[in-house]
Write a protein that holds these residues in place. Structure first.
Motif, PDB file in Angstrom:
ATOM      1  N   VAL A  24       0.843  -1.200   0.000  1.00  0.00           N
ATOM      2  CA  VAL A  24       0.000   0.000   0.000  1.00  0.00           C
ATOM      3  C   VAL A  24       0.883   1.256   0.000  1.00  0.00           C
ATOM      4  O   VAL A  24       1.776   1.390   0.841  1.00  0.00           O
ATOM      5  N   SER A  25       0.627   2.141  -0.939  1.00  0.00           N
ATOM      6  CA  SER A  25       1.331   3.427  -0.979  1.00  0.00           C
ATOM      7  C   SER A  25       0.306   4.542  -1.009  1.00  0.00           C
ATOM      8  O   SER A  25      -0.644   4.486  -1.805  1.00  0.00           O
ATOM      9  N   LEU A  26       0.469   5.515  -0.162  1.00  0.00           N
ATOM     10  CA  LEU A  26      -0.428   6.680  -0.189  1.00  0.00           C
ATOM     11  C   LEU A  26       0.148   7.793   0.678  1.00  0.00           C
ATOM     12  O   LEU A  26       1.033   7.559   1.498  1.00  0.00           O
ATOM     13  N   GLN A  27      -0.370   8.994   0.446  1.00  0.00           N
ATOM     14  CA  GLN A  27       0.049  10.135   1.259  1.00  0.00           C
ATOM     15  C   GLN A  27      -1.186  10.808   1.813  1.00  0.00           C
ATOM     16  O   GLN A  27      -2.179  10.971   1.105  1.00  0.00           O
ATOM     17  N   ILE A  28      -1.115  11.185   3.072  1.00  0.00           N
ATOM     18  CA  ILE A  28      -2.206  11.963   3.648  1.00  0.00           C
ATOM     19  C   ILE A  28      -1.650  13.336   3.990  1.00  0.00           C
ATOM     20  O   ILE A  28      -0.616  13.446   4.663  1.00  0.00           O
ATOM     21  N   ARG A  29      -2.312  14.358   3.481  1.00  0.00           N
ATOM     22  CA  ARG A  29      -1.816  15.714   3.646  1.00  0.00           C
ATOM     23  C   ARG A  29      -2.418  16.374   4.885  1.00  0.00           C
ATOM     24  O   ARG A  29      -3.521  16.023   5.317  1.00  0.00           O
ATOM     25  N   GLN A  30      -1.692  17.322   5.400  1.00  0.00           N
ATOM     26  CA  GLN A  30      -2.127  18.088   6.564  1.00  0.00           C
ATOM     27  C   GLN A  30      -3.528  18.672   6.316  1.00  0.00           C
ATOM     28  O   GLN A  30      -3.774  19.283   5.281  1.00  0.00           O
ATOM     29  N   GLY A  31      -4.450  18.450   7.259  1.00  0.00           N
ATOM     30  CA  GLY A  31      -5.760  19.075   7.178  1.00  0.00           C
ATOM     31  C   GLY A  31      -6.799  18.322   6.363  1.00  0.00           C
ATOM     32  O   GLY A  31      -7.927  18.785   6.226  1.00  0.00           O
ATOM     33  N   GLU A  32      -6.445  17.149   5.839  1.00  0.00           N
ATOM     34  CA  GLU A  32      -7.436  16.385   5.059  1.00  0.00           C
ATOM     35  C   GLU A  32      -8.450  15.702   5.974  1.00  0.00           C
ATOM     36  O   GLU A  32      -8.173  15.424   7.150  1.00  0.00           O
ATOM     37  N   PHE A  33      -9.625  15.401   5.408  1.00  0.00           N
ATOM     38  CA  PHE A  33     -10.636  14.590   6.096  1.00  0.00           C
ATOM     39  C   PHE A  33     -10.823  13.340   5.238  1.00  0.00           C
ATOM     40  O   PHE A  33     -11.423  13.386   4.175  1.00  0.00           O
ATOM     41  N   VAL A  34     -10.237  12.234   5.712  1.00  0.00           N
ATOM     42  CA  VAL A  34     -10.166  11.018   4.916  1.00  0.00           C
ATOM     43  C   VAL A  34     -11.030   9.924   5.546  1.00  0.00           C
ATOM     44  O   VAL A  34     -10.961   9.709   6.756  1.00  0.00           O
ATOM     45  N   ALA A  35     -11.828   9.248   4.735  1.00  0.00           N
ATOM     46  CA  ALA A  35     -12.561   8.077   5.215  1.00  0.00           C
ATOM     47  C   ALA A  35     -11.889   6.833   4.668  1.00  0.00           C
ATOM     48  O   ALA A  35     -11.456   6.816   3.516  1.00  0.00           O
ATOM     49  N   VAL A  36     -11.774   5.802   5.506  1.00  0.00           N
ATOM     50  CA  VAL A  36     -11.235   4.531   5.053  1.00  0.00           C
ATOM     51  C   VAL A  36     -12.370   3.512   5.112  1.00  0.00           C
ATOM     52  O   VAL A  36     -12.972   3.321   6.177  1.00  0.00           O
ATOM     53  N   ILE A  37     -12.692   2.929   3.960  1.00  0.00           N
ATOM     54  CA  ILE A  37     -13.767   1.939   3.955  1.00  0.00           C
ATOM     55  C   ILE A  37     -13.250   0.621   3.409  1.00  0.00           C
ATOM     56  O   ILE A  37     -12.187   0.555   2.780  1.00  0.00           O
ATOM     57  N   GLY A  38     -14.012  -0.440   3.640  1.00  0.00           N
ATOM     58  CA  GLY A  38     -13.620  -1.767   3.173  1.00  0.00           C
ATOM     59  C   GLY A  38     -14.372  -2.813   3.967  1.00  0.00           C
ATOM     60  O   GLY A  38     -14.842  -2.529   5.068  1.00  0.00           O
ATOM     61  N   GLY A  39     -14.486  -4.008   3.413  1.00  0.00           N
ATOM     62  CA  GLY A  39     -15.204  -5.081   4.098  1.00  0.00           C
ATOM     63  C   GLY A  39     -14.414  -5.597   5.297  1.00  0.00           C
ATOM     64  O   GLY A  39     -13.303  -5.129   5.567  1.00  0.00           O
ATOM     65  N   ASN A  40     -14.985  -6.580   5.984  1.00  0.00           N
ATOM     66  CA  ASN A  40     -14.273  -7.206   7.091  1.00  0.00           C
ATOM     67  C   ASN A  40     -13.045  -7.912   6.550  1.00  0.00           C
ATOM     68  O   ASN A  40     -13.124  -8.581   5.526  1.00  0.00           O
ATOM     69  N   GLY A  41     -11.910  -7.742   7.234  1.00  0.00           N
ATOM     70  CA  GLY A  41     -10.700  -8.415   6.781  1.00  0.00           C
ATOM     71  C   GLY A  41     -10.060  -7.762   5.568  1.00  0.00           C
ATOM     72  O   GLY A  41      -9.173  -8.335   4.942  1.00  0.00           O
ATOM     73  N   SER A  42     -10.491  -6.538   5.220  1.00  0.00           N
ATOM     74  CA  SER A  42      -9.917  -5.873   4.051  1.00  0.00           C
ATOM     75  C   SER A  42      -8.565  -5.249   4.362  1.00  0.00           C
ATOM     76  O   SER A  42      -7.818  -4.901   3.471  1.00  0.00           O
ATOM     77  N   GLY A  43      -8.260  -5.090   5.659  1.00  0.00           N
ATOM     78  CA  GLY A  43      -6.991  -4.479   6.051  1.00  0.00           C
ATOM     79  C   GLY A  43      -7.133  -3.026   6.441  1.00  0.00           C
ATOM     80  O   GLY A  43      -6.141  -2.341   6.698  1.00  0.00           O
ATOM     81  N   LYS A  44      -8.371  -2.504   6.533  1.00  0.00           N
ATOM     82  CA  LYS A  44      -8.523  -1.069   6.786  1.00  0.00           C
ATOM     83  C   LYS A  44      -8.056  -0.669   8.194  1.00  0.00           C
ATOM     84  O   LYS A  44      -7.426   0.363   8.355  1.00  0.00           O
ATOM     85  N   THR A  45      -8.360  -1.506   9.186  1.00  0.00           N
ATOM     86  CA  THR A  45      -7.907  -1.188  10.542  1.00  0.00           C
ATOM     87  C   THR A  45      -6.390  -1.341  10.647  1.00  0.00           C
ATOM     88  O   THR A  45      -5.713  -0.516  11.270  1.00  0.00           O
ATOM     89  N   THR A  46      -5.850  -2.375   9.992  1.00  0.00           N
ATOM     90  CA  THR A  46      -4.393  -2.575   9.986  1.00  0.00           C
ATOM     91  C   THR A  46      -3.707  -1.373   9.338  1.00  0.00           C
ATOM     92  O   THR A  46      -2.691  -0.878   9.836  1.00  0.00           O
ATOM     93  N   LEU A  47      -4.286  -0.892   8.269  1.00  0.00           N
ATOM     94  CA  LEU A  47      -3.745   0.290   7.592  1.00  0.00           C
ATOM     95  C   LEU A  47      -3.737   1.475   8.560  1.00  0.00           C
ATOM     96  O   LEU A  47      -2.722   2.155   8.728  1.00  0.00           O
TER      97      LEU A  47
END
Lengths: 273, 280
Positions: A24-47
């Motif tokens: 997984v590669s990504l950047q989160i910028r200062q001041g963003e409002f980001v939602a992370v979605i995905g099914g169970n076991g998709s890795g969203k909490t691990t991310l």
């Protein structure tokens, strides 16, 4: 805008055959409002847990404000990126609200006055001003959720990660919680929310990360995610009702995501028909 | 046809011992065979207490002052918010056998009944698994299976999805929907998930501060948006949209009943469009 969190080809897992995160590669910028979605076991909490160093990558790197999380202590990271658990009871353990909220600042070795001020400000911010002496366990779930947020706010983190912040709340509790998050965002905090609630995504998020089987399969604004049925299906969610109606009614132009947008579109002119 | 109610509370008052305020005040409610009734209300409105009173567990198992009358036919199965609080067995079979053993069923009868209820909740072959290794949705379905073992006429569920992730919640609502279609059981479910309730309940009850504020067929219930707003109840967006479209003259309120799902609303919209095109 500078990126506050930067993931570069992050792999994570105990089992080589079945990594929880694969590249997984990504950047989160200062001041963003980001939602992370995905099914169970998709890795969203691990991310999300990689963002504050609760997990460190098996391969690849995570940088917070340019520093590799592998070289930073948990305490250092906690000051920058705070993680708020889905179940507030997992993080509440003191007998008064003030003691609970001052735990983090105390650990940071701040002087007493600074702690007191930080605690008061945090309680004020979540709407629990003057409630410091009350007992956390006897309050409602919505209030316990706010205590949990206050206790991370007191440390004045740059980034706040919230894991399903509205689960188990009634509608009023949900609205209060999300208005609080909106205020924190407006005050300059970067917000990362893990959620299954597409109404919440439509209403609050600027950017959506969709996880599926350990990979980031979509990174875009809510509009683009709702317009991609395959992506939604992989995340085991449906677009919000307002959006689905717009589709079913054959509306032209960008489809409204929220009731407010729909009201403007309909009241604003008959063109959409 | 006028039916006899299956469960009935008449002017019930209940005051938990040590509580400063009564939990239920003058509650009268009739439940008829085969009905599916949703109970909504803000946190601490008395939803759990109402279900306990319907099940007869209040006043039987709780300390407090009770007034009024409860009438019931047949048995009731009860499912609580957190399924783990009601698990006692190490395997699902033990879990489900418990109440059957208590009423003196033979081993064969027990085994057969367990196979039946696991089939019914969509968990065939789960008998030997531990209830603690299941997903949240599966746990709650085991709790429902366990409430069904004695063949109750009514199933009472107290916020069965509020501790579950959205997928687990969907599983549980899908199961309730199936039970509604396949059985004659009366189902009462309290929940904050008004969108789901709108799609599958026949009737809804709004409870606030221990009192029944609304008790109406589902479409009439959701037409009371002012009352629902006043009590902080989420009104599904479909209903808000419908009202908006009526206000703007896109849809006519007189053209049909209140739509409760996106599909129903879209169908109404397409109808109106055909009428409009036809008249041009």
């Amino acid at each position: 805008m500078s990126s506050v969190i930067e993931l570069d080809d992050v792999w994570y897992g105990y089992d080589r055959e079945k990594p929880v995160l694969n590249g997984v590669s990504l950047q989160i910028r200062q001041g963003e409002f980001v939602a992370v979605i995905g099914g169970n076991g998709s890795g969203k909490t691990t991310l999300a847990k990689h963002c504050n160093g609760l997990y460190k990558p098996s391969k690849g790197s995570v940088k917070v404000n340019g520093c590799d999380t592998k070289t930073m202590s948990t305490a250092e990271l906690a000051r920058t990126v705070a993680y708020c658990y889905q179940n507030p009871d997992h993080q509440i353990f003191h007998s008064t609200i003030a003691a609970e909220v001052s735990f983090g600042p105390k650990n940071m070795g701040w002087p007493a006055e600074k702690i007191e001020q930080a605690v008061n400000e945090a309680l004020e911010a979540v709407g629990l001003g003057g409630m410091g002496e009350a007992e956390p366990y006897f309050s409602s779930k919505g209030t316990r959720q706010k205590i949990a947020v206050a206790s991370i706010l007191a440390m004045k983190p740059q980034v706040i990660v919230l894991d399903e912040p509205t689960t188990g709340l009634d509608y009023r509790g949900m609205l209060e919680m999300m208005e609080l998050v909106r205020r924190l965002h407006a005050a300059g905090h970067t917000i990362i929310v893990i959620t299954h609630d597409m109404r919440l995504v439509a209403e609050y998020a600027e950017r959506v990360l969709v996880m599926h089987r350990g990979s980031l399969v979509c990174d875009g604004d809510p509009q683009s995610v709702f317009a991609a049925p395959d992506i939604l299906a992989s995340a085991q969610v449906e677009a919000p009702a307002v959006y689905r109606f717009g589709e079913a009614a054959g509306m032209k132009g960008p489809l409204p995501l929220t009731l407010q947008q729909m009201t403007q579109k309909i009241a604003g002119g008959g063109q959409w028909r | 046809m006028i039916q006899e109610p299956l469960l009935q509370l008449q002017e019930v008052h209940w005051h938990y011992e040590d509580s400063p305020t009564p939990a239920l005040t003058d509650v009268s409610l009739c439940l008829y065979p085969g009905e599916v009734v949703g109970v909504v209300g803000p946190a601490a409105a008395g939803k759990t207490t109402l279900l306990l009173a319907l099940a007869g567990l209040i006043p039987a198992n709780y300390a407090g002052q009770f007034a009024g009358k409860r009438q019931a036919q047949g048995q009731q199965g009860v499912v609580f918010q957190d399924p783990e609080t009601q698990f006692i067995g190490l395997t699902i079979e033990e879990e489900l056998a418990f109440s059957l053993e208590n009423v003196g069923c033979s081993d064969e009868q027990i085994e057969q009944r367990i196979t039946e209820v696991l089939q019914l909740v969509g968990l065939p072959g789960f008998a030997d698994r531990s209830p603690f290794e299941l997903s949240g949705g599966e746990k709650q379905r085991v709790a429902i299976a366990s409430a069904l073992t004695n063949g109750p006429q009514a199933l009472l569920l107290d916020e069965p999805t509020s501790e579950l992730d959205p997928l687990g919640a969907r599983e549980v609502f899908a199961l309730l929907q199936r039970l509604k279609q396949e059985s004659q059981m009366t189902i009462v479910v309290s929940s904050h998930a008004t969108e789901e309730l709108a799609a599958f309940c026949d009737r809804l009850v709004l409870l606030a501060k221990g009192q029944i504020v609304l008790n109406l067929p589902v479409r009439d219930f959701f037409a009371q948006t002012d009352v629902l707003d006043q009590h902080g109840i989420f009104v599904p967006d479909v209903i808000r949209l419908y009202q908006l479209l009526c206000r703007e003259g896109v849809l006519a309120e007189t053209a049909g009943p209140l739509p409760l799902t996106v599909e129903e609303l879209a169908a109404r919209y397409r109808e109106a469009q055909l009428v409009r095109e036809g008249s041009v």
